[in-house]
Enzyme design. Structure first.
Site, short mmCIF file in Angstrom:
data_model
loop_
_atom_site.label_atom_id
_atom_site.label_comp_id
_atom_site.label_asym_id
_atom_site.label_seq_id
_atom_site.Cartn_x
_atom_site.Cartn_y
_atom_site.Cartn_z
N PRO A 10 -95.03 -3.56 2.67
CA PRO A 10 -95.54 -2.93 3.87
C PRO A 10 -96.85 -3.51 4.39
O PRO A 10 -97.75 -3.82 3.61
CB PRO A 10 -95.74 -1.47 3.46
CG PRO A 10 -95.79 -1.48 1.98
CD PRO A 10 -94.91 -2.63 1.54
N ASN A 11 -96.88 -3.66 5.68
CA ASN A 11 -98.07 -4.09 6.46
C ASN A 11 -98.39 -5.57 6.31
O ASN A 11 -99.29 -6.06 6.98
CB ASN A 11 -99.30 -3.24 6.11
CG ASN A 11 -99.10 -1.80 6.48
OD1 ASN A 11 -98.69 -1.50 7.60
ND2 ASN A 11 -99.30 -0.89 5.54
N ARG A 18 -104.92 -8.84 11.55
CA ARG A 18 -105.98 -7.84 11.35
C ARG A 18 -106.65 -8.08 10.00
O ARG A 18 -106.06 -8.69 9.10
CB ARG A 18 -105.37 -6.42 11.38
CG ARG A 18 -104.53 -6.14 12.62
CD ARG A 18 -105.03 -5.00 13.47
NE ARG A 18 -105.99 -4.16 12.83
CZ ARG A 18 -105.74 -2.94 12.34
NH1 ARG A 18 -104.53 -2.44 12.42
NH2 ARG A 18 -106.70 -2.23 11.79
N TYR A 23 -108.03 -10.54 4.05
CA TYR A 23 -106.76 -11.22 3.73
C TYR A 23 -106.66 -12.63 4.31
O TYR A 23 -105.63 -13.29 4.15
CB TYR A 23 -105.57 -10.37 4.23
CG TYR A 23 -105.52 -9.00 3.61
CD1 TYR A 23 -105.30 -8.84 2.25
CD2 TYR A 23 -105.71 -7.85 4.38
CE1 TYR A 23 -105.27 -7.57 1.67
CE2 TYR A 23 -105.68 -6.58 3.81
CZ TYR A 23 -105.46 -6.45 2.46
OH TYR A 23 -105.42 -5.22 1.89
N ASN A 79 -95.13 -9.65 -3.25
CA ASN A 79 -96.32 -8.89 -2.90
C ASN A 79 -95.84 -7.56 -2.32
O ASN A 79 -95.39 -7.50 -1.17
CB ASN A 79 -97.18 -9.64 -1.88
CG ASN A 79 -98.49 -8.92 -1.61
OD1 ASN A 79 -98.66 -7.75 -1.96
ND2 ASN A 79 -99.42 -9.60 -0.96
N ALA A 82 -99.11 -1.97 -0.61
CA ALA A 82 -99.58 -0.69 -1.17
C ALA A 82 -98.54 -0.01 -2.05
O ALA A 82 -98.91 0.84 -2.89
CB ALA A 82 -100.00 0.23 -0.03
N ASP A 92 -88.76 0.52 -11.48
CA ASP A 92 -87.42 0.70 -12.04
C ASP A 92 -86.45 -0.38 -11.55
O ASP A 92 -85.60 -0.85 -12.32
CB ASP A 92 -86.86 2.08 -11.67
CG ASP A 92 -87.55 3.21 -12.43
OD1 ASP A 92 -88.30 2.93 -13.38
OD2 ASP A 92 -87.34 4.38 -12.05
N GLU A 103 -95.68 -11.01 -9.59
CA GLU A 103 -96.41 -10.10 -8.70
C GLU A 103 -97.62 -10.85 -8.13
O GLU A 103 -98.39 -11.44 -8.89
CB GLU A 103 -96.87 -8.88 -9.52
CG GLU A 103 -97.71 -7.89 -8.72
CD GLU A 103 -98.22 -6.74 -9.59
OE1 GLU A 103 -97.78 -6.60 -10.76
OE2 GLU A 103 -99.09 -6.01 -9.09
N HIS A 105 -100.98 -10.71 -5.40
CA HIS A 105 -101.87 -10.03 -4.46
C HIS A 105 -102.85 -11.05 -3.90
O HIS A 105 -103.47 -11.80 -4.66
CB HIS A 105 -102.62 -8.87 -5.14
CG HIS A 105 -101.67 -7.85 -5.64
ND1 HIS A 105 -100.99 -7.02 -4.78
CD2 HIS A 105 -101.23 -7.58 -6.88
CE1 HIS A 105 -100.17 -6.26 -5.49
NE2 HIS A 105 -100.29 -6.58 -6.76
N ARG A 112 -111.76 -4.08 -5.71
CA ARG A 112 -111.68 -3.18 -4.54
C ARG A 112 -111.65 -1.71 -4.99
O ARG A 112 -112.08 -1.39 -6.08
CB ARG A 112 -110.45 -3.57 -3.71
CG ARG A 112 -110.55 -5.01 -3.19
CD ARG A 112 -109.37 -5.39 -2.32
NE ARG A 112 -109.31 -4.59 -1.10
CZ ARG A 112 -108.25 -4.56 -0.28
NH1 ARG A 112 -107.18 -5.31 -0.55
NH2 ARG A 112 -108.27 -3.81 0.80
O1 CA2 Z 1 -104.12 -8.09 -1.76
C1 CA2 Z 1 -102.93 -7.89 -1.52
O2 CA2 Z 1 -102.11 -8.79 -1.35
C2 CA2 Z 1 -102.43 -6.45 -1.38
O3 CA2 Z 1 -101.13 -6.38 -1.96
C3 CA2 Z 1 -102.35 -6.19 0.11
C4 CA2 Z 1 -101.97 -4.74 0.43
C5 CA2 Z 1 -102.86 -3.75 -0.32
O4 CA2 Z 1 -102.41 -2.43 -0.08
C6 CA2 Z 1 -102.86 -4.03 -1.81
O5 CA2 Z 1 -103.73 -3.13 -2.43
C7 CA2 Z 1 -103.32 -5.45 -2.08
C8 CA2 Z 1 -102.13 -4.48 1.93
C9 CA2 Z 1 -101.26 -5.35 2.76
C10 CA2 Z 1 -101.58 -5.05 4.17
O6 CA2 Z 1 -102.03 -6.22 4.75
C11 CA2 Z 1 -102.75 -6.11 5.89
C12 CA2 Z 1 -103.06 -7.30 6.48
C13 CA2 Z 1 -103.82 -7.29 7.63
C14 CA2 Z 1 -104.25 -6.08 8.17
C15 CA2 Z 1 -103.94 -4.90 7.57
C16 CA2 Z 1 -103.17 -4.91 6.41
#
Ligand code: CA2
Length: 150
Positions: A10-11, A18, A23, A79, A82, A92, A103, A105, A112
């Site tokens: 997700p996201n 953003r 990121y 990846n 969240a 599972d 995995e 990130h 964080r």
């Molecule tokens: O660091 C990572 O790759 C995460 O998996 C990214 C997730 C976060 O919830 C994990 O804790 C760590 C968030 C991905 C959302 O990515 C965005 C990118 C740009 C703007 C907003 C969100």
């Protein structure tokens, strides 16, 4: 040709659009192109999928099982966004499907918020790459290739 699935949760479709301070400025399309390119360099077919839906991610893991069993798929670079911190269903799925998962990130989740310190996926993963930016995906592809060569 052997294959690897690069799976994003997700996201991650917002990557590069953003929060570039967290990121980076590389978009998901860029990441996927880099992964496909790395696959070509290694002689591996890389396919990519992003979903904001937990069930679709579960099904993508299940979908990799047959290829892993018949030796055509080396595993999944994942990846889970969240869902990493919430999803027993993805834990599972990885355990149940017996699919090697690296995995990944992009950010260093341990530097964080504390809610990002726990991963439901890590105990089921073959390996974990954290905090190395989008290079983590390429390192994950290489890890699956090297692991298969052992
Ligand atoms: O660091 C990572 O790759 C995460 O998996 C990214 C997730 C976060 O919830 C994990 O804790 C760590 C968030 C991905 C959302 O990515 C965005 C990118 C740009 C703007 C907003 C969100």
């Amino acid at each position: 040709m052997k294959s690897i699935l690069v799976l994003n949760g997700p996201n991650l479709n917002l990557l590069g659009i953003r929060e570039p301070e967290q990121y980076g400025s590389t978009t998901l399309a860029d990441v996927e192109a880099l992964c496909i390119e790395e696959g070509k360099r290694l002689g591996i077919e890389v396919s990519c999928l992003q979903s904001n839906h937990e069930g679709e991610l579960v099904e993508a893991i299940h979908g990799a099982r047959e290829g892993v069993l018949n030796g055509s798929c080396l595993g999944v670079v994942f990846n889970a966004g969240a869902y990493t911190h919430t999803s027993i269903a993805l834990h599972d799925a990885i355990k149940g499907a017996e699919v090697p998962v690296i995995e990944v990130h992009i950010s260093n989740v341990h530097a964080r918020e504390s809610f990002r310190h726990h991963s439901y996926l890590s105990p089921a993963a073959a390996g974990i790459i954290v905090g190395l930016g989008v290079d983590g995906y390429l390192l994950g592809i290489n890890a699956l290739v090297r692991r298969a060569g052992k």
